[in-house]
Design an enzyme around this catalytic site. Sequence first.
Site, PDB file in Angstrom:
ATOM      1  N   THR A  45      11.218  25.197  -6.501  1.00  0.00           N
ATOM      2  CA  THR A  45       9.912  25.643  -6.016  1.00  0.00           C
ATOM      3  C   THR A  45       8.816  25.103  -6.921  1.00  0.00           C
ATOM      4  O   THR A  45       8.936  25.112  -8.140  1.00  0.00           O
ATOM      5  CB  THR A  45       9.850  27.177  -5.983  1.00  0.00           C
ATOM      6  OG1 THR A  45      10.910  27.662  -5.152  1.00  0.00           O
ATOM      7  CG2 THR A  45       8.521  27.666  -5.427  1.00  0.00           C
TER       8      THR A  45
ATOM      9  N   LEU B  76       9.353  30.842 -11.100  1.00  0.00           N
ATOM     10  CA  LEU B  76       9.645  30.223  -9.812  1.00  0.00           C
ATOM     11  C   LEU B  76      11.025  29.579  -9.899  1.00  0.00           C
ATOM     12  O   LEU B  76      11.451  29.140 -10.967  1.00  0.00           O
ATOM     13  CB  LEU B  76       8.605  29.147  -9.470  1.00  0.00           C
ATOM     14  CG  LEU B  76       7.150  29.598  -9.357  1.00  0.00           C
ATOM     15  CD1 LEU B  76       6.249  28.399  -9.070  1.00  0.00           C
ATOM     16  CD2 LEU B  76       6.976  30.661  -8.276  1.00  0.00           C
ATOM     17  N   ASP B  77      11.719  29.493  -8.768  1.00  0.00           N
ATOM     18  CA  ASP B  77      12.999  28.794  -8.723  1.00  0.00           C
ATOM     19  C   ASP B  77      12.814  27.340  -9.132  1.00  0.00           C
ATOM     20  O   ASP B  77      11.718  26.771  -9.013  1.00  0.00           O
ATOM     21  CB  ASP B  77      13.594  28.846  -7.315  1.00  0.00           C
ATOM     22  CG  ASP B  77      14.022  30.243  -6.900  1.00  0.00           C
ATOM     23  OD1 ASP B  77      14.188  31.100  -7.786  1.00  0.00           O
ATOM     24  OD2 ASP B  77      14.184  30.475  -5.685  1.00  0.00           O
ATOM     25  N   ARG B  78      13.905  26.720  -9.570  1.00  0.00           N
ATOM     26  CA  ARG B  78      13.846  25.335 -10.042  1.00  0.00           C
ATOM     27  C   ARG B  78      13.181  24.403  -9.016  1.00  0.00           C
ATOM     28  O   ARG B  78      12.341  23.567  -9.369  1.00  0.00           O
ATOM     29  CB  ARG B  78      15.266  24.826 -10.348  1.00  0.00           C
ATOM     30  CG  ARG B  78      15.309  23.367 -10.804  1.00  0.00           C
ATOM     31  CD  ARG B  78      16.739  22.884 -10.891  1.00  0.00           C
ATOM     32  NE  ARG B  78      17.454  23.477 -11.999  1.00  0.00           N
ATOM     33  CZ  ARG B  78      17.555  22.927 -13.213  1.00  0.00           C
ATOM     34  NH1 ARG B  78      16.992  21.766 -13.458  1.00  0.00           N
ATOM     35  NH2 ARG B  78      18.235  23.525 -14.160  1.00  0.00           N
TER      36      ARG B  78
ATOM     37  N   ARG C 196      13.187  32.870   0.473  1.00  0.00           N
ATOM     38  CA  ARG C 196      14.275  32.062   1.017  1.00  0.00           C
ATOM     39  C   ARG C 196      15.206  32.918   1.882  1.00  0.00           C
ATOM     40  O   ARG C 196      15.602  32.513   2.988  1.00  0.00           O
ATOM     41  CB  ARG C 196      15.046  31.401  -0.126  1.00  0.00           C
ATOM     42  CG  ARG C 196      14.188  30.449  -0.941  1.00  0.00           C
ATOM     43  CD  ARG C 196      14.802  30.067  -2.274  1.00  0.00           C
ATOM     44  NE  ARG C 196      15.989  29.241  -2.118  1.00  0.00           N
ATOM     45  CZ  ARG C 196      16.739  28.818  -3.132  1.00  0.00           C
ATOM     46  NH1 ARG C 196      16.436  29.181  -4.368  1.00  0.00           N
ATOM     47  NH2 ARG C 196      17.789  28.054  -2.901  1.00  0.00           N
TER      48      ARG C 196
END
Length: 314
Positions: free
Chosen positions: A135, A131-133, A232
């Site tokens: 998220t 997951l993105d930082r 996103r």
Amino acid sequence: MKRRTLRVEGALVGKTVVAAVASELGLPEPRARELVDVGAVYVAGKRSRDAKARLTAGQVVTVVLEEGGQSPLAEAPPAPELRVLYEDADVIAVDKPAGVPAQPTEGRVGGSLVDLVGAKLGRAAGLVHRLDRETSGVTVFGKTADATSALAAEFREGRARKRYVAATGPGLPPSGTVDLPLSKDPSRPGRWRATRAANGVPALTDFHTLFAGPAFCVVELLPHTGRTHQLRAHLTALGAPILGDSRYGGLPRAGGVDAARCLLHAQALELGHPRTGKVLRLEAPVPEDLMRFFAAAGIEAPAGPIRAGGSGAG
């Protein structure tokens, strides 16, 4: 990122890593050893944690001096509490906090989700999706090599199903599918664009708008694919970027409620158990910052089985 690169030749040949770093950067050896200990020194492209390793002629040593405006020796903030959602002999699933990177960054070790899970287990665990930082939400690890391989196959072959929730800008239709390829945006480094005008990778997302108001929407997202920044970029293409997502133009506040980070949460995951084959259904509670938008909308977070269409590779 600021770094210093050294080629091992002359007097550096045969020196230890820490002695070479100290002499070439003009540092006392204890300071050079700290750089090695935090993972800021690379020898021949690989992170070196052995301060006493001897260098050979022709090797290249890279020292990361600054990343994101911060020295790798800067004191790290306290590690967040790790919430375990499920654990057995093969699998551990955790609720990733927002702001924690999935993996260690180049100039620093410690503080990533991989590090936190490894510290809890007392050994390394196999990360199979990221997951993105910013998220938050469900992240699963294999506890053995076989389990990690089987879990990775669930994602790679599209059997893993995922449900995300997000707060976005206004204007989303009640439901639909975004079928727009993704490609790096050449005019905005770090961003991906969702368009058919470029030679991008296929990306497919189903969405169901749970609340649509004049100031913001709350949406359930079911990705069929697992591309970098897919949700996103797809929501931005719909004209409703995720609130708090400054990289994609998301507002920092809507409906009188603050959005201090990209308000995207991986709320549920379904995939086959690596040993038994039975379906694991994992859910992470919606965090407080995003839950404020559910409360303002007067709606409940989704729960239970994931609707058809929520498979994704990553």
